[in-house]
Design a protein around this motif. Structure first.
Motif, PDB file in Angstrom:
ATOM      1  N   GLU A 103      38.826  43.719 -45.624  1.00 52.27           N
ATOM      2  CA  GLU A 103      39.580  44.334 -46.854  1.00 52.27           C
ATOM      3  C   GLU A 103      40.250  45.896 -46.410  1.00 52.27           C
ATOM      4  O   GLU A 103      41.377  46.170 -46.988  1.00 52.27           O
ATOM      5  CB  GLU A 103      38.505  45.239 -47.389  1.00 52.27           C
ATOM      6  N   HIS A 104      40.356  45.751 -44.965  1.00 52.10           N
ATOM      7  CA  HIS A 104      41.112  47.256 -44.135  1.00 52.10           C
ATOM      8  C   HIS A 104      41.804  46.708 -43.570  1.00 52.10           C
ATOM      9  O   HIS A 104      41.630  47.385 -41.794  1.00 52.10           O
ATOM     10  CB  HIS A 104      40.073  48.160 -43.804  1.00 52.10           C
ATOM     11  N   PRO A 105      42.518  45.622 -42.678  1.00 54.61           N
ATOM     12  CA  PRO A 105      42.968  44.965 -41.673  1.00 54.61           C
ATOM     13  C   PRO A 105      43.986  46.005 -40.916  1.00 54.61           C
ATOM     14  O   PRO A 105      44.348  47.065 -41.796  1.00 54.61           O
ATOM     15  CB  PRO A 105      44.492  44.081 -42.268  1.00 54.61           C
ATOM     16  N   GLY A 106      43.825  45.956 -39.712  1.00 55.63           N
ATOM     17  CA  GLY A 106      44.076  47.472 -38.997  1.00 55.63           C
ATOM     18  C   GLY A 106      43.356  49.161 -38.963  1.00 55.63           C
ATOM     19  O   GLY A 106      43.772  49.277 -37.930  1.00 55.63           O
ATOM     20  N   ALA A 107      42.423  48.276 -39.786  1.00 58.21           N
ATOM     21  CA  ALA A 107      41.218  49.936 -39.686  1.00 58.21           C
ATOM     22  C   ALA A 107      40.666  49.949 -37.891  1.00 58.21           C
ATOM     23  O   ALA A 107      40.290  48.980 -37.830  1.00 58.21           O
ATOM     24  CB  ALA A 107      40.629  49.459 -40.566  1.00 58.21           C
ATOM     25  N   VAL A 108      40.550  51.297 -38.501  1.00 54.13           N
ATOM     26  CA  VAL A 108      39.134  51.468 -36.645  1.00 54.13           C
ATOM     27  C   VAL A 108      38.022  51.577 -36.908  1.00 54.13           C
ATOM     28  O   VAL A 108      37.980  51.764 -37.900  1.00 54.13           O
ATOM     29  CB  VAL A 108      40.043  52.746 -36.173  1.00 54.13           C
ATOM     30  N   VAL A 109      37.048  50.477 -36.551  1.00 56.21           N
ATOM     31  CA  VAL A 109      35.660  50.802 -37.259  1.00 56.21           C
ATOM     32  C   VAL A 109      35.098  51.735 -35.694  1.00 56.21           C
ATOM     33  O   VAL A 109      35.195  51.625 -34.676  1.00 56.21           O
ATOM     34  CB  VAL A 109      35.077  49.084 -37.180  1.00 56.21           C
ATOM     35  N   VAL A 110      34.373  53.001 -36.609  1.00 63.08           N
ATOM     36  CA  VAL A 110      33.471  53.611 -35.986  1.00 63.08           C
ATOM     37  C   VAL A 110      32.182  53.454 -35.992  1.00 63.08           C
ATOM     38  O   VAL A 110      31.526  53.340 -37.751  1.00 63.08           O
ATOM     39  CB  VAL A 110      34.003  55.272 -35.857  1.00 63.08           C
ATOM     40  N   SER A 111      31.145  52.951 -35.143  1.00 60.48           N
ATOM     41  CA  SER A 111      29.533  52.473 -35.479  1.00 60.48           C
ATOM     42  C   SER A 111      28.672  53.766 -35.123  1.00 60.48           C
ATOM     43  O   SER A 111      29.188  53.822 -33.606  1.00 60.48           O
ATOM     44  CB  SER A 111      29.126  50.858 -35.494  1.00 60.48           C
ATOM     45  N   TYR A 112      28.129  53.898 -35.862  1.00 64.76           N
ATOM     46  CA  TYR A 112      26.653  55.195 -34.950  1.00 64.76           C
ATOM     47  C   TYR A 112      25.868  54.259 -34.277  1.00 64.76           C
ATOM     48  O   TYR A 112      25.819  52.525 -35.070  1.00 64.76           O
ATOM     49  CB  TYR A 112      26.113  55.883 -36.123  1.00 64.76           C
ATOM     50  N   VAL A 113      25.663  54.738 -32.863  1.00 68.94           N
ATOM     51  CA  VAL A 113      24.860  53.907 -32.416  1.00 68.94           C
ATOM     52  C   VAL A 113      23.389  53.197 -33.252  1.00 68.94           C
ATOM     53  O   VAL A 113      23.183  52.548 -32.295  1.00 68.94           O
ATOM     54  CB  VAL A 113      24.262  54.506 -30.424  1.00 68.94           C
ATOM     55  N   VAL A 119      26.365  43.723 -34.818  1.00 64.07           N
ATOM     56  CA  VAL A 119      27.115  44.722 -35.212  1.00 64.07           C
ATOM     57  C   VAL A 119      28.332  45.640 -34.902  1.00 64.07           C
ATOM     58  O   VAL A 119      29.550  46.094 -34.693  1.00 64.07           O
ATOM     59  CB  VAL A 119      27.063  46.262 -36.598  1.00 64.07           C
ATOM     60  N   LYS A 120      27.373  46.151 -33.641  1.00 56.84           N
ATOM     61  CA  LYS A 120      27.758  47.233 -32.128  1.00 56.84           C
ATOM     62  C   LYS A 120      29.285  46.165 -32.117  1.00 56.84           C
ATOM     63  O   LYS A 120      30.086  46.323 -31.129  1.00 56.84           O
ATOM     64  CB  LYS A 120      27.216  47.446 -31.037  1.00 56.84           C
ATOM     65  N   ALA A 121      28.893  44.398 -31.756  1.00 58.55           N
ATOM     66  CA  ALA A 121      30.234  43.466 -31.313  1.00 58.55           C
ATOM     67  C   ALA A 121      31.226  43.633 -32.567  1.00 58.55           C
ATOM     68  O   ALA A 121      32.524  43.233 -31.981  1.00 58.55           O
ATOM     69  CB  ALA A 121      29.127  42.266 -31.156  1.00 58.55           C
ATOM     70  N   GLU A 122      30.944  43.806 -33.492  1.00 59.34           N
ATOM     71  CA  GLU A 122      31.909  44.060 -34.321  1.00 59.34           C
ATOM     72  C   GLU A 122      32.931  45.455 -34.256  1.00 59.34           C
ATOM     73  O   GLU A 122      33.508  45.671 -35.740  1.00 59.34           O
ATOM     74  CB  GLU A 122      31.638  43.520 -35.868  1.00 59.34           C
ATOM     75  N   THR A 123      32.606  46.437 -33.340  1.00 55.75           N
ATOM     76  CA  THR A 123      32.441  47.701 -33.989  1.00 55.75           C
ATOM     77  C   THR A 123      34.167  47.793 -32.495  1.00 55.75           C
ATOM     78  O   THR A 123      34.105  47.522 -31.672  1.00 55.75           O
ATOM     79  CB  THR A 123      31.706  48.641 -33.709  1.00 55.75           C
ATOM     80  N   ASP A 124      34.677  48.827 -32.238  1.00 52.58           N
ATOM     81  CA  ASP A 124      35.537  49.139 -31.789  1.00 52.58           C
ATOM     82  C   ASP A 124      35.251  50.529 -31.045  1.00 52.58           C
ATOM     83  O   ASP A 124      35.101  50.756 -30.050  1.00 52.58           O
ATOM     84  CB  ASP A 124      37.042  49.476 -32.693  1.00 52.58           C
ATOM     85  N   ILE A 125      34.597  51.578 -31.762  1.00 50.08           N
ATOM     86  CA  ILE A 125      34.256  53.049 -31.135  1.00 50.08           C
ATOM     87  C   ILE A 125      32.994  52.702 -31.346  1.00 50.08           C
ATOM     88  O   ILE A 125      32.850  52.667 -32.458  1.00 50.08           O
ATOM     89  CB  ILE A 125      35.036  54.128 -31.354  1.00 50.08           C
ATOM     90  N   CYS A 126      31.831  52.606 -30.981  1.00 50.09           N
ATOM     91  CA  CYS A 126      30.089  53.464 -31.189  1.00 50.09           C
ATOM     92  C   CYS A 126      30.756  55.010 -31.408  1.00 50.09           C
ATOM     93  O   CYS A 126      32.029  56.089 -30.117  1.00 50.09           O
ATOM     94  CB  CYS A 126      29.189  52.991 -30.190  1.00 50.09           C
ATOM     95  N   CYS A 127      29.642  55.454 -31.823  1.00 51.25           N
ATOM     96  CA  CYS A 127      29.551  57.121 -31.706  1.00 51.25           C
ATOM     97  C   CYS A 127      27.843  57.834 -31.569  1.00 51.25           C
ATOM     98  O   CYS A 127      26.913  56.533 -32.425  1.00 51.25           O
ATOM     99  CB  CYS A 127      30.057  57.898 -32.964  1.00 51.25           C
ATOM    100  N   THR A 128      27.770  58.904 -31.475  1.00 48.26           N
ATOM    101  CA  THR A 128      26.617  59.024 -31.222  1.00 48.26           C
ATOM    102  C   THR A 128      26.772  60.534 -32.798  1.00 48.26           C
ATOM    103  O   THR A 128      27.664  60.645 -33.620  1.00 48.26           O
ATOM    104  CB  THR A 128      26.088  60.420 -30.134  1.00 48.26           C
ATOM    105  N   SER A 129      24.915  60.956 -32.804  1.00 47.50           N
ATOM    106  CA  SER A 129      25.765  62.012 -33.947  1.00 47.50           C
ATOM    107  C   SER A 129      26.259  63.526 -33.322  1.00 47.50           C
ATOM    108  O   SER A 129      27.117  64.234 -34.513  1.00 47.50           O
ATOM    109  CB  SER A 129      24.002  62.349 -34.397  1.00 47.50           C
ATOM    110  N   SER A 130      26.112  62.973 -32.323  1.00 45.41           N
ATOM    111  CA  SER A 130      26.309  64.720 -31.140  1.00 45.41           C
ATOM    112  C   SER A 130      28.370  64.256 -31.314  1.00 45.41           C
ATOM    113  O   SER A 130      28.861  65.893 -31.225  1.00 45.41           O
ATOM    114  CB  SER A 130      26.380  64.753 -29.767  1.00 45.41           C
ATOM    115  N   ASN A 131      28.277  63.235 -30.920  1.00 51.71           N
ATOM    116  CA  ASN A 131      29.745  63.149 -30.717  1.00 51.71           C
ATOM    117  C   ASN A 131      30.929  62.401 -31.722  1.00 51.71           C
ATOM    118  O   ASN A 131      31.900  61.990 -31.820  1.00 51.71           O
ATOM    119  CB  ASN A 131      29.785  62.332 -29.366  1.00 51.71           C
TER     120      ASN A 131
END
Length: 321
Positions: A103-113, A119-131
């Motif tokens: 639904e959002h081609p070209g969007a960057v996926v940021v997933s919480y750890v 889901v991580k495998a479909e993610t561009d960048i993971c993140c923590t609550s700290s960063n």
């Protein structure tokens, strides 16, 4: 009642199996006390990757053990109860994320750890609550961001970054979501002068900032922190009382870190049943019998590992959830 020799049995079996025992901050106190390392999920996974032990026994929930396997693919990873799940990680599936991306081609996926390996495998960048704020801020301003799965952490990041092209998945941890603003306001009135440690997954995070903005609580006493950062803050705290908004298992580590501080829960019923599924008996069985082993398919692990590495490249990810 735990047998007095239980801890000695656990440590002996760990030596025989060449295992390192890791316990999340929300685990039962006796599990935390017997572990070689206690902390948040990402910190523990990094410890596991650096450890010389050939076996990792992860006392936490399933996605945490998966993350350890992703970062340590050549090691045996055990979780003493494979049924220990996570309502937050379960709030988005890989299929749902793929549909959202379409639904959002070209969007960057940021997933919480706090997500599954798929889901991580479909993610561009993971993140923590700290960063999470730094990760989202690193995305070019003209790119849409899809942030998942926690809506409260997402709202915190959107507030901090001021980003208007950020879409937030409506997921939540049922325990943290249940720590609400009314409870926080009531506890602040009951314990005047207390500092506030607020996990950004909590439903009361916005209320905490409102109380600070209204002068009910001095702004410097409101601290939005990951669980690992809570422990660090506690070690240097000069407070006499701290109200803690996160899962109640965290209180054990905070009280150990600063025994002179009165740590009290905002919601004393904020206990995760999944985190409490790993019992002393199950830990012993896991060490004796090698149950339950966690595996992540190589292709999934490779893609998920890339998302975690991109997070680390952006800057120090600090602590995890």
């Amino acid at each position: 009642m735990i047998d007095s020799g239980w801890a000695e049995q656990v440590r002996r079996l760990a030596r025989e199996r060449d295992a390192v025992i890791l316990a999340h901050n929300y685990q039962l106190p006796e599990i935390q006390d017997v572990a070689h390392h206690t902390g948040d999920s990402l910190a523990l996974s990094r410890i596991a990757a650096e450890s010389d032990a050939s076996t990792i026994v992860f006392c936490g929930v399933h996605f945490m053990a998966e993350t350890a396997k992703i970062l340590s693919p050549d090691k045996t990873v055990l979780i003493p109860d494979a049924a220990a799940g996570c309502s937050l990680a379960d709030s988005i599936t890989a299929d749902q994320l793929r549909a959202w991306k379409a639904e959002h081609p070209g969007a960057v996926v940021v997933s919480y750890v706090n997500t599954t390996a798929e889901v991580k495998a479909e993610t561009d960048i993971c993140c923590t609550s700290s960063n999470a704020v730094d990760v989202v801020a690193s995305v070019p301003a003209d790119r849409e961001v899809l942030f998942c799965p926690d809506q409260f952490l997402g709202a915190h990041v959107k507030r901090r970054t001021g980003r208007t092209n950020m879409h937030i998945w409506a997921g939540e941890c049922h325990v943290h979501a249940g720590i609400n603003g009314d409870q926080l306001a009531e506890r602040v009135a009951e314990v005047p002068g207390a500092e506030l440690y607020i996990h950004p997954e909590c439903g009361c995070a916005t209320s905490a900032l409102y109380l600070a903005g209204e002068g009910v609580v001095p702004a410097e006493k409101v601290k939005v922190l990951s669980t690992g950062d809570m422990a660090t803050e506690a070690r240097h705290s000069s407070a006499t009382a701290v109200l803690v908004a996160t899962e109640v298992g965290m209180l054990h580590q905070l009280r150990r870190a600063a025994p002179g501080v009165d740590f009290q829960p905002v919601n004393e019923r904020a206990s995760c049943r999944y985190m409490k599924m790993i019992t002393p008996e199950k830990l012993l069985r896991s060490l004796r019998e090698g149950t339950d082993e966690v595996d992540v398919p190589a292709d999934v692990a490779d893609r998920a590992r890339a998302a975690v590495r991109r997070m680390i490249e952006i800057g120090q990810p600090g602590t995890g959830e």
